[in-house]
Design a protein around this motif. Structure first.
Motif, PDB file in Angstrom:
ATOM      1  N   ILE A 221      17.231  25.764  54.884  1.00  0.00           N
ATOM      2  CA  ILE A 221      16.210  27.367  55.188  1.00  0.00           C
ATOM      3  C   ILE A 221      16.462  27.931  56.744  1.00  0.00           C
ATOM      4  O   ILE A 221      16.782  29.004  56.408  1.00  0.00           O
ATOM      5  CB  ILE A 221      14.570  26.944  54.949  1.00  0.00           C
ATOM      6  CG1 ILE A 221      14.188  26.813  54.016  1.00  0.00           C
ATOM      7  CG2 ILE A 221      13.862  28.408  55.144  1.00  0.00           C
ATOM      8  CD1 ILE A 221      12.660  26.286  53.273  1.00  0.00           C
ATOM      9  N   ALA A 222      16.250  27.321  57.516  1.00  0.00           N
ATOM     10  CA  ALA A 222      16.552  27.607  58.857  1.00  0.00           C
ATOM     11  C   ALA A 222      18.373  28.198  59.282  1.00  0.00           C
ATOM     12  O   ALA A 222      18.674  29.471  59.813  1.00  0.00           O
ATOM     13  CB  ALA A 222      16.813  26.381  60.718  1.00  0.00           C
ATOM     14  N   THR A 223      19.023  28.357  58.189  1.00  0.00           N
ATOM     15  CA  THR A 223      20.366  27.897  58.426  1.00  0.00           C
ATOM     16  C   THR A 223      20.830  29.248  57.559  1.00  0.00           C
ATOM     17  O   THR A 223      21.410  30.161  57.636  1.00  0.00           O
ATOM     18  CB  THR A 223      21.162  26.616  57.347  1.00  0.00           C
ATOM     19  OG1 THR A 223      21.142  25.410  58.405  1.00  0.00           O
ATOM     20  CG2 THR A 223      22.512  26.819  57.663  1.00  0.00           C
ATOM     21  N   VAL A 224      20.273  29.474  56.211  1.00  0.00           N
ATOM     22  CA  VAL A 224      20.179  30.330  55.261  1.00  0.00           C
ATOM     23  C   VAL A 224      19.435  31.489  56.154  1.00  0.00           C
ATOM     24  O   VAL A 224      19.828  32.699  55.825  1.00  0.00           O
ATOM     25  CB  VAL A 224      19.572  29.824  54.229  1.00  0.00           C
ATOM     26  CG1 VAL A 224      19.396  31.515  53.173  1.00  0.00           C
ATOM     27  CG2 VAL A 224      20.327  28.756  53.256  1.00  0.00           C
ATOM     28  N   GLU A 225      17.862  31.225  56.789  1.00  0.00           N
ATOM     29  CA  GLU A 225      17.417  32.229  57.687  1.00  0.00           C
ATOM     30  C   GLU A 225      18.598  33.184  59.064  1.00  0.00           C
ATOM     31  O   GLU A 225      18.984  34.168  58.624  1.00  0.00           O
ATOM     32  CB  GLU A 225      16.409  31.930  57.858  1.00  0.00           C
ATOM     33  CG  GLU A 225      15.319  31.703  56.884  1.00  0.00           C
ATOM     34  CD  GLU A 225      14.476  31.601  58.150  1.00  0.00           C
ATOM     35  OE1 GLU A 225      14.469  31.197  59.592  1.00  0.00           O
ATOM     36  OE2 GLU A 225      12.986  31.497  56.980  1.00  0.00           O
ATOM     37  N   ASP A 227      22.543  32.964  58.158  1.00  0.00           N
ATOM     38  CA  ASP A 227      23.089  33.417  57.742  1.00  0.00           C
ATOM     39  C   ASP A 227      22.944  34.531  57.592  1.00  0.00           C
ATOM     40  O   ASP A 227      23.645  35.639  57.360  1.00  0.00           O
ATOM     41  CB  ASP A 227      23.448  32.241  56.568  1.00  0.00           C
ATOM     42  CG  ASP A 227      24.470  31.418  56.460  1.00  0.00           C
ATOM     43  OD1 ASP A 227      24.931  30.754  58.123  1.00  0.00           O
ATOM     44  OD2 ASP A 227      24.058  30.343  55.907  1.00  0.00           O
ATOM     45  N   ILE A 228      21.156  35.247  56.911  1.00  0.00           N
ATOM     46  CA  ILE A 228      21.203  36.338  56.316  1.00  0.00           C
ATOM     47  C   ILE A 228      21.447  37.429  57.595  1.00  0.00           C
ATOM     48  O   ILE A 228      21.461  38.202  57.128  1.00  0.00           O
ATOM     49  CB  ILE A 228      20.078  36.145  56.297  1.00  0.00           C
ATOM     50  CG1 ILE A 228      20.064  35.425  53.806  1.00  0.00           C
ATOM     51  CG2 ILE A 228      19.429  37.182  55.289  1.00  0.00           C
ATOM     52  CD1 ILE A 228      18.158  35.159  54.149  1.00  0.00           C
ATOM     53  N   ASP A 229      20.681  36.809  58.934  1.00  0.00           N
ATOM     54  CA  ASP A 229      20.642  37.613  59.891  1.00  0.00           C
ATOM     55  C   ASP A 229      21.613  37.851  60.057  1.00  0.00           C
ATOM     56  O   ASP A 229      22.649  39.239  60.692  1.00  0.00           O
ATOM     57  CB  ASP A 229      19.801  36.874  60.938  1.00  0.00           C
ATOM     58  CG  ASP A 229      18.085  36.781  60.915  1.00  0.00           C
ATOM     59  OD1 ASP A 229      17.926  37.997  59.825  1.00  0.00           O
ATOM     60  OD2 ASP A 229      17.836  35.766  61.944  1.00  0.00           O
ATOM     61  N   ALA A 230      23.265  36.658  60.454  1.00  0.00           N
ATOM     62  CA  ALA A 230      23.903  37.498  60.615  1.00  0.00           C
ATOM     63  C   ALA A 230      24.970  38.468  59.720  1.00  0.00           C
ATOM     64  O   ALA A 230      25.406  39.068  60.143  1.00  0.00           O
ATOM     65  CB  ALA A 230      24.643  35.961  60.659  1.00  0.00           C
ATOM     66  N   TYR A 231      25.113  38.675  57.969  1.00  0.00           N
ATOM     67  CA  TYR A 231      25.275  39.527  57.473  1.00  0.00           C
ATOM     68  C   TYR A 231      24.750  40.127  57.436  1.00  0.00           C
ATOM     69  O   TYR A 231      25.223  41.533  57.076  1.00  0.00           O
ATOM     70  CB  TYR A 231      25.076  38.989  55.775  1.00  0.00           C
ATOM     71  CG  TYR A 231      25.913  37.584  55.562  1.00  0.00           C
ATOM     72  CD1 TYR A 231      27.484  37.925  55.396  1.00  0.00           C
ATOM     73  CD2 TYR A 231      25.944  36.328  55.149  1.00  0.00           C
ATOM     74  CE1 TYR A 231      28.574  36.695  55.133  1.00  0.00           C
ATOM     75  CE2 TYR A 231      26.149  35.208  55.076  1.00  0.00           C
ATOM     76  CZ  TYR A 231      27.691  35.105  55.111  1.00  0.00           C
ATOM     77  OH  TYR A 231      28.810  34.024  54.775  1.00  0.00           O
ATOM     78  N   GLN A 232      23.422  40.398  57.618  1.00  0.00           N
ATOM     79  CA  GLN A 232      22.908  42.146  57.644  1.00  0.00           C
ATOM     80  C   GLN A 232      23.068  42.196  58.904  1.00  0.00           C
ATOM     81  O   GLN A 232      23.641  43.292  59.014  1.00  0.00           O
ATOM     82  CB  GLN A 232      21.219  42.152  58.409  1.00  0.00           C
ATOM     83  CG  GLN A 232      20.528  42.045  57.061  1.00  0.00           C
ATOM     84  CD  GLN A 232      18.951  41.177  57.093  1.00  0.00           C
ATOM     85  OE1 GLN A 232      18.383  40.869  57.759  1.00  0.00           O
ATOM     86  NE2 GLN A 232      18.170  41.270  55.609  1.00  0.00           N
ATOM     87  N   ASP A 233      23.579  42.424  59.685  1.00  0.00           N
ATOM     88  CA  ASP A 233      24.144  42.236  61.480  1.00  0.00           C
ATOM     89  C   ASP A 233      25.431  43.390  61.218  1.00  0.00           C
ATOM     90  O   ASP A 233      26.416  43.782  61.319  1.00  0.00           O
ATOM     91  CB  ASP A 233      24.584  41.360  62.357  1.00  0.00           C
ATOM     92  CG  ASP A 233      22.983  41.350  62.920  1.00  0.00           C
ATOM     93  OD1 ASP A 233      22.146  42.615  63.128  1.00  0.00           O
ATOM     94  OD2 ASP A 233      22.886  40.028  64.126  1.00  0.00           O
TER      95      ASP A 233
END
Length: 297
Positions: A221-225, A227-233
């Motif tokens: 879950i921490a890894t997915v979060e 990844d999501i933050d990185a893609y949003q940036d």
């Protein structure tokens, strides 16, 4: 004497939602056939048998003199309470136990060792092992009991030789267990203790697997979060770089501007109507002059 029993494999209970967690993590698969041979290896392993032997104090072989031969006696059938703490690497020994109402006496069968002991007090043997005997009902016995202390590995090997475990031919996922012993109560107690130890280990394994599954899910879950933050940036930077319009945001902004223009248009219409009314009023009263006081006059 031979005592028989059956053991169901895979019936240990675990905490709520445990099976779901294990299934998500790929640890527990209900469709997978139970490997009974592996469970037999666990049940007959040295560590499991040693814990059962220690819990039942089976390193002590207790007998009393009979007319023809020595008669085995279970610890629970002694007139006193017998508790021992045996060293893991004890070499063992042989003693006579004389039970009296006020105290007990221990004599070595070979040698000159002879010592009296008090009930409810630790009694240290020459081998370094410890006995704690109690006699709450002040019982005594004329004939001595023969105590034979054996090394743990020797007892485990003897127990394993008298223990038979095999898959049941009549029922699936059932193990047939049989134990041979001179004292039937010892065999029954051993099978019961072995079953309890197996169930305890099964629950411990399941709970360990659950903890590993939860740790895995938390890390995932921490890894997915991240990844999501990185893609949003990356998406935000891409839009700013190429000046891309976000349809949803732009539509909301246009709707806000349109509402503002409508409000301004309505205000202008109102002011126009008010001005027309004033002009009409002035035109209808042109012959009269009204003096309005102000700060100058």
């Amino acid at each position: 004497y031979e005592v028989k029993s059956k053991l169901a494999i895979g019936s240990a209970e675990v905490s709520s939602q445990a099976s779901n967690i294990l299934r998500i993590a790929g640890i527990d698969d209900e469709s997978k056939e139970l490997q009974l041979n592996n469970e037999i290896l666990i049940l007959t392993s040295y560590d499991v048998l040693a814990r059962v032997v220690d819990s039942l104090q089976l390193q002590w072989q207790i007998t009393r003199a009979g007319r023809i031969k020595k008669v085995p006696v279970a610890i629970k059938d002694l007139p006193i309470t017998f508790v021992s703490k045996v060293q893991p690497e004890t070499k063992g020994g042989d003693w006579e136990l004389h039970v009296h109402a006020q105290n007990f006496e221990l004599k070595s069968i070979e040698g000159k060792y002879r010592q009296q002991g008090q009930y409810n007090q630790p009694f240290r043997l020459p081998t370094g092992d410890t006995l704690v005997l109690s006699n709450p009902f002040r019982k005594s016995n004329e004939d001595p009991y023969l105590l034979h202390l054996q090394p743990l590995r020797q007892v485990v090997a003897a127990v394993k030789a008298n223990l038979k475990i095999a898959p049941s031919k009549a029922t699936q996922n059932i193990l047939d267990i049989s134990m041979v012993d001179e004292v039937p109560s010892n065999a029954t107690a051993f099978i019961t203790a072995l079953t309890n130890e197996y169930n305890r280990l099964s629950i411990v394994y399941k709970n360990q697997a659950i903890r590993k599954a939860l740790d895995f899910l938390d890390k995932r879950i921490a890894t997915v979060e991240q990844d999501i933050d990185a893609y949003q940036d990356k998406i935000t930077g891409f839009r700013l770089q190429y000046r891309l319009i976000e349809p949803t945001g732009e539509a909301a902004q246009a709707l806000t501007q349109l509402n503002s223009l409508d409000a301004q248009d309505a205000q202008i219409d109102y002011q126009r109507e008010l001005l027309a009314a004033i002009e009409q009023h002035l035109n209808s009263n042109v012959r009269y002059t009204e003096i309005i006081a102000n700060a100058l006059s």
